[in-house]
Scaffold this motif. Structure first.
Motif: not given
Ligand SMILES: Cc1cc2nc3c(=O)[nH]c(=O)nc-3n(C[C@H](O)[C@H](O)[C@H](O)COP(=O)(O)OP(=O)(O)OC[C@H]3O[C@@H](n4cnc5c(N)ncnc54)[C@H](O)[C@@H]3O)c2cc1C
Lengths: 407, 378
Positions: B243-251
């Protein structure tokens, strides 16, 4: 070759003299409060103490040790300059005594004798603080496109415009600023360089809220009236004049960095002392790689700075050397932040007295290094200059004159 | 093969993007960040109203039973906005742990209130002897008259300041392999002997130190089996990581967008700075980091939803890429922006400090590389 500056008996004597003086004069009075993480958080009282100290240093000629004595410098050799800096580093100050003015090298080359007495001397003696006011909202790397105007009015100039990323702690005495004197003249032939008294009517200074703790200011000129006496060099010679400042700012003067950089040494100690599951952090190969590279890069930077210091003080002409020092410093700063974060994890991101690595100094370093990339010319711009000076660019250029050529 | 989002996922993405760009521009995110708690009750309420909070939990517990890919789509948009909320702590780490390890009674009692946003959980694993593996869990839980007594310190715990309860990873036994003695406890924040304080500094979310000084909890506070906490937790940590990887992708996507826009509009030497190859290099670094993170993340999400046996490997791989790529992209974005990038009003720094914090959250790149190595049989 000899990498040790203090090799003669006379210099050892000099070191003793400096040390005794520092012991006597440089002790920071504790009652002014604990020294903050960043000089940007220094209280007014601390700053005033620091200014007083600068004056004492200047009176000895040790604020600008290698500058000519007749203008308030120390007239000393580069080796003695190193000795002074090393001795000063032994005591902790809220003010970086090395916050020397970039106006001085240009004044030395281009100032009239009268200006050297009136402006250069108080700067070298630590009595006059000059902030470098070059950058504008629309003109950073492309400094020559700056828009701040100086309009002639009799013997005065009326100045209007805006500068940013300026200074400096608390307040300056003067602003060292290139401004446009002739909007019709071609690029590089349209500027004048001024030492502008900061307290003139029409000048306002506003704090910029930045990621780095160090304070930077935006300066607005609204019809500030400056006498012609403050123009350094010819009315449209400003671009040439400020090159001498930029040459020094870009690292041409070199730097004398300690072998035991406090952040590097501190972080090494931290990794040796901090246990993870009973074994020191430093025994982890991944951590070791980060810390060893941190140490090595800091030393490369130190040596490149030392090379320039030696060249500068021995009249050895340089080409790419100034910008290389700057570039290596920028790489080192940025990479060191990355390495420290890699190695120390969240301990690198807090100033918590209990958990912040090196009492929060690493956290401050994380922020501070985000600015190091850009101050005094970006990484890209240093590369542009290096390429030109190596001779592989369409444009060729040579180093601007600094002290070595002035005398 | 079809690498596109489903119509439902596209709707979710568009709705989230519209809402966040409209209501949570960088200026507002910065205002929230500068409050003491770093928490906006208003935002949390809006997230509940939009169905984001319960989404990942099963319908029977008040959620929507969404897939992890759905969650990834939402997290990408949250990352783009650089949003701070207790969603990850409370729902992904907290909620999923209760779901994986809790008994029926606990699930029925706790999960609906997590899904409705009324109950907020913090999740406390790391300690001064920092690390994300079971060996780094030292906080001791000892039995006393049918109760448990907790002693120790949890460090760098997000969202404690807004949580009602803390899910504590504790050690009930130090015999055998490190995994065997791990037990999970759900502890009320108000319990006697528990104290916490926010650690000041340059962190993406507010992180706290939590001290347990003879904190006595009933046996009913145990989530799952005594000594059996690590296995369910490991599965939750994988999901939390992706989930945090996806967050980082968005960032990273937003860092790219901001940098492209700035490169096109900022003029130097009479031309947009994007025409300089050196500036292009910085932007290209971001786009490469971004796409590497995006596709390793998407594939891992897909494997997780498809219950493929190599999902953990895919997740660790994505974690290496994203946890390095996000801070690296932020640095490149700073190089594009130069001076203005460190101006707080501009707000680029919000991404930088978030990325630097996330680099170590749920395990740093070294930790994830070791996982990849282990899963490859090395
Ligand atoms: C911490 C800090 C302290 C500072 N202190 C001072 C100070 O005391 N006094 C002062 O006057 N200024 C100061 N500055 C301003 C500094 O000099 C400028 O930030 C710097 O020159 C870059 O200008 P800019 O920010 O406008 O970026 P821009 O010039 O807009 O650059 C944006 C991007 O374009 C790139 N670029 C621009 N031109 C070229 C080119 N020709 N080729 C390749 N790439 C290019 C840059 O590398 C950068 O990536 C400070 C800045 C910082 C961050």
């Amino acid at each position: 070759m000899d990498f040790k500056p203090e090799y003669t008996k006379e210099q050892e004597e000099f070191r003793k003299e400096v040390r005794a003086w520092v012991e006597e004069n440089a002790r920071y009075p504790e009652e002014l409060g604990p020294i903050p993480l960043s000089s940007g958080d220094m209280s007014r009282e601390m700053w005033l103490w620091g200014r007083d100290f600068q004056r004492k240093l200047g009176a000895k000629g040790w604020y600008y040790p290698t500058y000519p004595k007749e203008y308030g410098g120390g007239g000393l050799s580069g080796d003695k300059d190193i000795i002074i800096k090393e001795e000063l580093r032994r005591v902790e100050h809220p003010v970086a005594y090395s916050m020397v003015s970039m106006a001085a090298p240009a004044l030395l080359v281009y100032g009239t004798e009268e200006q050297k007495q009136r402006l250069l001397k108080p700067m070298l003696r630590g009595e006059m603080v000059a902030w470098q006011a070059f950058t504008e909202p629309g003109a950073g790397s492309d400094l020559a496109s700056l828009q701040t105007r100086a309009v002639r009015d009799g013997d005065d100039f009326i100045i209007t415009g805006e500068k940013c990323f300026i200074g400096g702690h608390h307040e300056p005495d003067v602003l060292w600023a290139p401004v446009m004197t002739d909007p019709d003249a071609p690029r590089h032939m349209n500027l004048g360089a001024f030492v502008i008294p900061a307290n003139l009517p029409g000048i306002s200074i506003r704090f910029q809220n930045l990621v780095i703790r160090e304070g930077k200011r935006a300066v607005t000129f609204e019809g500030a009236r400056v006498s012609r006496e403050y123009l350094v060099g010819g009315e449209t010679q400003g671009w040439r004049v400020i090159q001498s400042s930029l040459e020094i700012e870009h690292g041409g003067g070199g730097s004398v960095l300690p072998e035991d950089d406090p952040i590097v040494t501190g972080a090494l100690e931290f990794c040796k002392k901090t246990l993870r599951n009973g074994v020191p952090l430093s025994s982890d190969p991944a951590i070791q790689k980060e810390m060893v590279d941190l140490y090595i890069e800091a030393n490369v930077h130190r040596l490149i700075g030392m090379r320039n210091h030696w060249m500068h003080n021995n009249n050895v002409p340089g080409t790419y050397h100034g910008s290389q020092n700057s570039l290596v410093g920028k790489y080192t700063a940025l990479r060191s932040a990355v390495k420290l974060l890699n190695a120390l994890g969240p301990f690198a991101l807090t100033v918590d007295p209990k958990w912040g690595a090196l009492e929060g100094k690493v956290e401050d370093h994380q922020r501070h290094t985000l600015g190091s990339d850009h101050r005094g010319g970006t990484i890209d711009v240093q590369k542009v200059i290096i390429a030109r000076r190596i001779g592989i660019s369409r444009t060729r250029e040579r180093a601007a004159p600094t002290r070595a050529q002035a005398g | 093969m079809d690498l596109s989002l489903t119509p439902g996922q596209q709707m979710l993405r568009d709705a989230a993007r519209d809402f966040l760009t409209r209501e949570y521009p960088r200026k507002v995110i910065r205002e929230i960040d500068e409050t003491e708690s770093g928490f906006s009750p208003e935002l949390w309420r809006q997230m509940v109203d939009m169905g984001w909070v319960g989404m990942i939990l099963p319908e029977e517990y008040g959620g929507m039973g969404s897939s992890f890919t759905d969650l990834g789509v939402l997290y990408e948009e949250m990352g783009a906005a650089c949003l701070s909320s207790p969603h990850h702590s409370s729902v992904v780490l907290g909620g999923l742990t209760i779901l994986e390890a809790g008994n029926d009674k606990q699930k029925k009692k706790i999960l609906p209130s997590i899904a409705s946003g009324q109950r907020i959980l913090a999740f406390a694993l790391t300690e001064p002897d920092y690390g994300w593996g079971p060996g780094s869990v030292k906080l001791a839980a000892t039995r006393k008259n049918g109760h448990f007594v907790l002693n120790g310190t949890k460090l760098f715990v997000p969202d404690v300041q807004v949580a009602d309860q803390i899910l504590v990873v504790a050690r009930t036994s130090s015999r055998g392999s490190p995994e065997t003695g791990i037990t999970l406890f759900l502890v009320d924040k108000g319990t006697a002997g528990l104290s916490s304080r926010i650690l000041e500094g340059w962190t993406g979310d507010k992180l706290s130190e939590v001290i347990f000084n003879n904190v006595e909890v009933p046996a009913s506070a145990v989530v799952g089996r005594v000594g059996g906490g690590w296995a369910p937790l490991e599965r939750v940590l994988e999901k939390a990581s992706i989930a945090m990887c996806a967050y980082s992708v968005g960032g990273m996507q937003r860092l790219l967008d901001i940098s492209v826009e700035y490169s096109q509009n900022r003029i130097a030497f009479g031309v947009p700075i994007g025409t300089f190859q050196r500036v292009q290099d910085h932007v290209i670094e971001i786009v490469n980091d971004l796409e590497a993170a995006r596709w390793t993340t998407y594939e891992a999400l897909w494997k997780l939803d498809e219950r493929q046996s190599d999902a953990p490997l895919a997740i660790s791989m994505a974690s290496v890429i994203a946890s390095e790529g996000f801070p690296h992209s932020a640095e490149a974005a700073h190089r594009v922006h130069a001076g203005i990038g460190i101006d707080k009003e501009y707000g680029l720094y919000l991404y930088t400090k978030k990325a630097r914090s996330l680099q170590h959250y749920l395990g740093d790149p070294v930790h994830h590389r070791k996982q990849v190595g282990r899963l490859l049989g090395m």
